[in-house]
Design a protein around this motif. Structure first.
Motif: not given
Length: 91
Positions: A64-65, A67-70, A81-82
């Motif tokens: 989850a962490q 995919v939250s950043v570039q 993406d998940r």
């Protein structure tokens, strides 16, 4: 008690450069958590891969962490993406 959102620890990595290898992804994403699997599908009838892959982390939270950043791998900005599991019968 889980450590994530129920989607599992698998993430989709798109827009990979043709030079990117399984080892590259293991090395890069290993900085974010324990990587249990990396898969880059090959194009049919070709030695080249299809430009995307999947990385599975032991921890849903790490996935989850991530995919939250570039991210930039081998000089290319990649899409993250998940990975949502397919339902039975989907192709």
């Amino acid at each position: 008690v889980g450590d994530g959102d129920g989607l599992g620890g698998k993430v989709f990595v798109g827009r990979l450069s043709t030079e990117t290898t399984v080892r590259d992804l293991q090395s890069y994403f290993g900085r974010f958590g324990v990587v249990s699997d990396v898969y880059i599908p090959k194009a049919p009838h070709s030695a080249q891969h299809r430009g995307f892959g999947f990385v599975t982390f032991q921890s849903e939270l790490a996935a989850a962490q991530v995919v939250s950043v570039q991210h930039e791998i081998n000089g290319h900005s990649v899409a993250m993406d998940r990975a949502v599991p397919r339902k039975d019968g989907e192709e």
